[in-house]
Scaffold this motif. Structure first.
Motif, short mmCIF file in Angstrom:
data_model
loop_
_atom_site.label_atom_id
_atom_site.label_comp_id
_atom_site.label_asym_id
_atom_site.label_seq_id
_atom_site.Cartn_x
_atom_site.Cartn_y
_atom_site.Cartn_z
N ALA A 1 0.85 -1.20 0.00
CA ALA A 1 0.00 0.00 0.00
C ALA A 1 0.88 1.24 0.00
CB ALA A 1 -0.88 -0.02 1.24
N MET A 2 0.54 2.19 -0.85
CA MET A 2 1.28 3.45 -0.92
C MET A 2 0.34 4.60 -0.59
SD MET A 2 4.43 2.88 -1.52
CE MET A 2 5.12 4.42 -2.12
N PRO A 3 0.89 5.74 -0.12
CA PRO A 3 0.03 6.83 0.35
C PRO A 3 -1.00 7.32 -0.68
CG PRO A 3 2.31 7.26 0.92
CD PRO A 3 2.32 6.03 0.07
N LEU A 4 -0.65 7.28 -1.97
CA LEU A 4 -1.56 7.85 -2.98
C LEU A 4 -2.12 6.77 -3.91
CD1 LEU A 4 0.38 11.12 -3.98
CD2 LEU A 4 -1.30 10.80 -2.16
N GLY B 1 2.57 6.48 -5.40
CA GLY B 1 1.56 5.46 -5.68
C GLY B 1 0.39 5.93 -6.51
N ALA B 2 0.29 7.24 -6.81
CA ALA B 2 -0.85 7.71 -7.62
C ALA B 2 -0.78 7.13 -9.03
CB ALA B 2 -0.83 9.24 -7.70
N SER C 1 10.12 4.08 6.09
CA SER C 1 10.15 2.74 6.67
C SER C 1 8.90 1.93 6.35
CB SER C 1 10.40 2.81 8.17
OG SER C 1 9.32 3.44 8.82
N LYS C 2 7.78 2.59 6.04
CA LYS C 2 6.55 1.84 5.73
C LYS C 2 6.15 1.91 4.26
CE LYS C 2 5.15 0.79 9.98
NZ LYS C 2 5.48 -0.56 10.45
N THR C 3 6.40 3.04 3.64
CA THR C 3 5.87 3.24 2.28
C THR C 3 7.00 3.67 1.34
OG1 THR C 3 5.27 5.49 2.88
CG2 THR C 3 3.53 3.84 3.03
N GLN C 4 8.00 2.84 1.22
CA GLN C 4 9.15 3.18 0.39
C GLN C 4 8.76 3.28 -1.09
OE1 GLN C 4 12.35 4.02 1.18
NE2 GLN C 4 12.48 4.45 -1.00
N PRO C 5 8.88 4.47 -1.68
CA PRO C 5 8.59 4.57 -3.12
C PRO C 5 9.63 3.79 -3.94
CG PRO C 5 8.63 6.73 -2.08
CD PRO C 5 9.23 5.77 -1.11
N GLU C 6 9.17 3.21 -5.02
CA GLU C 6 10.08 2.44 -5.88
C GLU C 6 9.80 2.77 -7.34
OE1 GLU C 6 9.47 -1.66 -4.99
OE2 GLU C 6 10.29 -1.45 -2.97
N ILE C 7 10.81 2.54 -8.15
CA ILE C 7 10.57 2.69 -9.59
C ILE C 7 9.76 1.48 -10.05
CG2 ILE C 7 11.61 2.86 -11.88
CD1 ILE C 7 14.04 4.19 -10.57
#
Ligand SMILES: CC(C)(COP(=O)(O)OP(=O)(O)OC[C@H]1O[C@@H](n2cnc3c(N)ncnc32)[C@H](O)[C@@H]1OP(=O)(O)O)[C@@H](O)C(=O)NCCC(=O)NCCS
Length: 386
Positions: free
Chosen positions: A5-8, A33-34, A342-348
């Motif tokens: 799960a990502m913030p957006l 995450g959008a 630490s919880k929502t690490q953005p990734e490519i």
């Protein structure tokens, strides 16, 4: 690739941006995450078409600024294309654009229309000078905003106050405002989620670059330039850019009283100053200087070329470069998102999109149009495909 799960990840963005400012902003949202859907004319956005530094058909800047996005082509000057865009907006949370002021209205998509399509829409209108004021109709690029927010003059003054202005490297007049625009959008989302209200965000490169400039506060408080201030009260630090014996350059910044004490103890000289430091550096290699000052816990850095930044072991340990594969440019190491969360690490998740690569997804899957309708759009040139 992650499915965490990502913030957006419940947010859809209609991305009508181009060049650097807008695309950087929407890439920040995509990282979080959008679902960011770039809407390009069938002939491609001006940033896709630029002919310098092309890899796999698009310039390197397009690769840099458009990770994690989807892409649809729609000719919005065609009635059907505009209608499809409106349907997409109805199913979205945010519209971002950085065309010159008035282009959205000419397209029939002013905020009044967007609000009718989606009452809680967040509409970010990015521009050079803002939607109001005497300069609102002027076109802009990073260097235009840098010039008028006095960064260009100040950069030159840092080298020689009597010399010419110098442009900042890279396009900080785009990247800085683009980052701030993402912050404004996320703040507006929080407001929407609490109250149900959307809003229009009027975000100007010049305003934001002005807000970055601390020399303005110095001027407002004391009517002096940083150069005049340095002459009047030089400060007690020891630092600067120095050329070492091996021809390489180093940056040293011992600016706090503690750092100055440490430097003077290190060189066993109560009078140690910038000139003596410069002499020391010219007599040693850059590695010797960096090693010595790192060991003494003083701020120091070798001045890198881009290739050195790419090869640096610390950045590698921080996983700042990750290999990705673009269908036409092939494999390369892209720059990773620069936060560690630490919880929502953005990734490519995906490389810069091909022109119209998600036409079918948007038009048929998202908007529920038939295959026949889709094929008709292709024939009429309302959409294009790669
Ligand atoms: C960057 C800039 C100078 C480029 O100028 P430009 O290439 O002349 O483009 P404009 O933004 O003026 O206009 C875009 C045109 O493309 C059209 N367009 C955009 N998307 C389209 C689509 N999907 N289909 C058809 N036409 C489209 C618009 O309708 C507009 O046409 P119009 O002028 O006939 O109304 C200008 O957009 C600008 O000043 N933007 C604000 C500041 C900024 O962000 N600068 C870039 C920093 S990186």
């Amino acid at each position: 690739m992650t499915d965490k799960a990502m913030p957006l990840d419940d947010i859809r963005v209609v991305d009508m941006t181009h060049v650097w400012f807008g695309p950087w902003c929407t890439m920040m949202l995509a990282y979080m995450g959008a679902e960011v859907i770039r809407v390009e004319p069938p002939w491609g956005g001006i940033d896709r078409l630029s002919q310098s530094g092309v890899f796999g058909g698009v310039p390197y800047t397009f690769h840099h600024l458009n990770l994690n996005k989807k892409d649809v082509t729609l000719n919005t000057k065609n009635e059907e294309g505009l209608e499809i865009l409106k349907e997409l907006i109805k199913k979205s949370d945010i519209v971002v654009q950085n065309m010159s002021v008035g282009a959205m209205e000419r397209m029939g998509l002013g905020y009044d229309v967007l609000k009718e399509l989606k009452p809680d829409i967040i509409y970010a209108a990015l521009s050079g000078f803002g939607q109001t004021g005497p300069y609102k109709d002027r076109k802009s690029y990073a260097m235009i905003a840098e010039a008028m927010s006095s960064h260009t003059r100040l950069t030159g003054d840092g080298v020689d106050p009597e010399g010419p202005p110098i442009e900042m490297a890279q396009a900080y007049g785009d990247i800085g405002p683009g980052t701030m625009a993402a912050f404004a959008i996320v703040s507006a989302l929080r407001h929407r989620d609490r109250t149900g209200e959307g809003q229009m965000l009027d975000l100007a490169q010049l305003d934001i670059m002005t807000s970055f400039n601390t020399a303005i506060t110095l001027w407002q408080l004391g009517q002096m330039t940083p150069e005049e201030m340095r002459k009047k009260s030089p400060g007690g630090g020891i630092g600067g850019l120095f050329k070492a014996k091996d021809g390489e350059w180093v940056r040293i910044g011992a600016y706090s009283p503690n750092a100055v004490d440490t430097m003077r103890k290190l060189f066993d000289d109560d009078e140690f100053n910038k000139e003596k430091l410069e002499k020391y550096v010219t007599e040693h290699t850059s590695k010797e200087v960096v090693d010595l000052l790192v060991e003494a816990r003083l701020p120091v850095a070798p001045i890198y070329q881009t290739k050195d930044t790419c090869a640096d072991p610390h950045l590698a340990a921080r996983e700042m470069f990750v290999e990705i594969e673009h269908p036409k440019a092939g494999k390369y190491k892209a720059i990773n998102f620069p936060f560690k969360m630490s919880k929502t690490q953005p990734e490519i998740q995906s490389p810069a999109p091909l022109l119209g690569q998600d036409n079918k997804y948007v038009i048929c899957d998202l908007l529920g149009k038939s295959e026949e309708f889709y094929e008709e759009l292709k024939k009429k040139g309302v959409i294009s495909w790669t």
